[in-house]
Write a protein that holds these residues in place. Structure first.
Motif, PDB file in Angstrom:
ATOM      1  N   ASP A  92       2.826  11.853  -9.981  1.00 58.85           N
ATOM      2  CA  ASP A  92       1.853  12.935 -10.055  1.00 58.85           C
ATOM      3  C   ASP A  92       2.568  14.215 -10.499  1.00 58.85           C
ATOM      4  OD1 ASP A  92      -0.437  14.432  -9.820  1.00 58.85           O
ATOM      5  OD2 ASP A  92      -0.268  14.664  -7.642  1.00 58.85           O
ATOM      6  N   PHE A 113       2.318   6.767  -6.772  1.00 57.66           N
ATOM      7  CA  PHE A 113       1.371   7.812  -7.159  1.00 57.66           C
ATOM      8  C   PHE A 113       1.962   9.202  -6.934  1.00 57.66           C
ATOM      9  CE2 PHE A 113      -1.868  10.870  -5.873  1.00 57.66           C
ATOM     10  CZ  PHE A 113      -2.629  10.925  -7.038  1.00 57.66           C
ATOM     11  N   ARG A 114       2.600   9.405  -5.771  1.00 55.08           N
ATOM     12  CA  ARG A 114       3.158  10.722  -5.455  1.00 55.08           C
ATOM     13  C   ARG A 114       4.305  11.076  -6.387  1.00 55.08           C
ATOM     14  NH1 ARG A 114       2.153  13.111  -0.290  1.00 55.08           N
ATOM     15  NH2 ARG A 114       4.236  14.021  -0.403  1.00 55.08           N
ATOM     16  N   THR A 130       7.756  12.033   0.396  1.00 58.72           N
ATOM     17  CA  THR A 130       7.643  10.826  -0.426  1.00 58.72           C
ATOM     18  C   THR A 130       8.798   9.876  -0.148  1.00 58.72           C
ATOM     19  OG1 THR A 130       6.516  12.113  -2.130  1.00 58.72           O
ATOM     20  CG2 THR A 130       7.418   9.990  -2.793  1.00 58.72           C
ATOM     21  N   ILE A 173       8.157   8.099   3.157  1.00 64.81           N
ATOM     22  CA  ILE A 173       7.158   7.041   2.992  1.00 64.81           C
ATOM     23  C   ILE A 173       7.792   5.833   2.306  1.00 64.81           C
ATOM     24  CG2 ILE A 173       4.953   6.432   1.915  1.00 64.81           C
ATOM     25  CD1 ILE A 173       4.173   9.391   2.150  1.00 64.81           C
ATOM     26  N   TYR A 174       8.632   6.083   1.307  1.00 66.76           N
ATOM     27  CA  TYR A 174       9.334   5.016   0.600  1.00 66.76           C
ATOM     28  C   TYR A 174      10.207   4.212   1.563  1.00 66.76           C
ATOM     29  CZ  TYR A 174      12.759   2.857  -2.510  1.00 66.76           C
ATOM     30  OH  TYR A 174      13.585   1.963  -3.139  1.00 66.76           O
ATOM     31  N   ALA A 180       0.834  -1.211   0.000  1.00 67.61           N
ATOM     32  CA  ALA A 180       0.000   0.000   0.000  1.00 67.61           C
ATOM     33  C   ALA A 180       0.867   1.259   0.000  1.00 67.61           C
ATOM     34  CB  ALA A 180      -0.932  -0.009   1.202  1.00 67.61           C
ATOM     35  N   LEU A 181       1.926   1.252   0.810  1.00 62.22           N
ATOM     36  CA  LEU A 181       2.803   2.430   0.851  1.00 62.22           C
ATOM     37  C   LEU A 181       3.577   2.604  -0.451  1.00 62.22           C
ATOM     38  CD1 LEU A 181       4.238   2.438   4.486  1.00 62.22           C
ATOM     39  CD2 LEU A 181       2.468   3.892   3.504  1.00 62.22           C
ATOM     40  N   THR A 240       2.567   1.764  -3.372  1.00 60.61           N
ATOM     41  CA  THR A 240       1.605   2.287  -4.336  1.00 60.61           C
ATOM     42  C   THR A 240       1.383   3.784  -4.122  1.00 60.61           C
ATOM     43  OG1 THR A 240       0.535   0.121  -4.366  1.00 60.61           O
ATOM     44  CG2 THR A 240      -0.709   1.962  -5.284  1.00 60.61           C
ATOM     45  N   LEU A 241       1.304   4.196  -2.867  1.00 61.06           N
ATOM     46  CA  LEU A 241       1.170   5.625  -2.563  1.00 61.06           C
ATOM     47  C   LEU A 241       2.399   6.404  -3.038  1.00 61.06           C
ATOM     48  CD1 LEU A 241      -0.288   7.989  -1.123  1.00 61.06           C
ATOM     49  CD2 LEU A 241       0.956   7.312   0.944  1.00 61.06           C
TER      50      LEU A 241
END
Length: 95
Positions: free
Chosen positions: A60, A56-57, A74, A77-78, A49-50, A52-53
């Motif tokens: 974008d 996306f970031r 970002t 989170i990675y 899930a992370l 994928t987030l």
């Protein structure tokens, strides 16, 4: 930016292949049968899930303010997703 996208693709591919192989090997019993299996599954699902987030970031292109700060968040989170994936594997190996 591009090395992060490449590494996410490789790690997500590895994780999804691992989970698919894990699910297919246990034909008669459920794949998640114990505490260690639950920890591994949750760690992998959390990191997927992370990742994928993060993907996306990174992809974008509608960034309007403070792109440097957005990249730092970002990247954090990675790193959390990476640590989660490998800690789940470590739990499976040593428990």
């Amino acid at each position: 930016r591009q090395p992060m996208v490449t590494s996410i693709g490789i790690l997500l591919g590895f994780q999804l292949a691992f989970l698919a192989n894990w699910a297919l090997t246990s034909e008669t019993s459920p794949a998640v049968s114990g505490t260690v299996d639950t920890v591994l599954a949750l760690a992998f699902l959390f990191s997927i899930a992370l990742f994928t987030l993060v993907l996306f970031r990174i992809l974008d292109n509608r960034i309007v303010e403070l792109p440097g700060e957005r990249y730092r968040v970002t990247l954090r989170i990675y790193l959390v997703a990476l640590i989660s994936a490998f800690s789940g594997l470590a739990a499976a190996l040593f428990a």
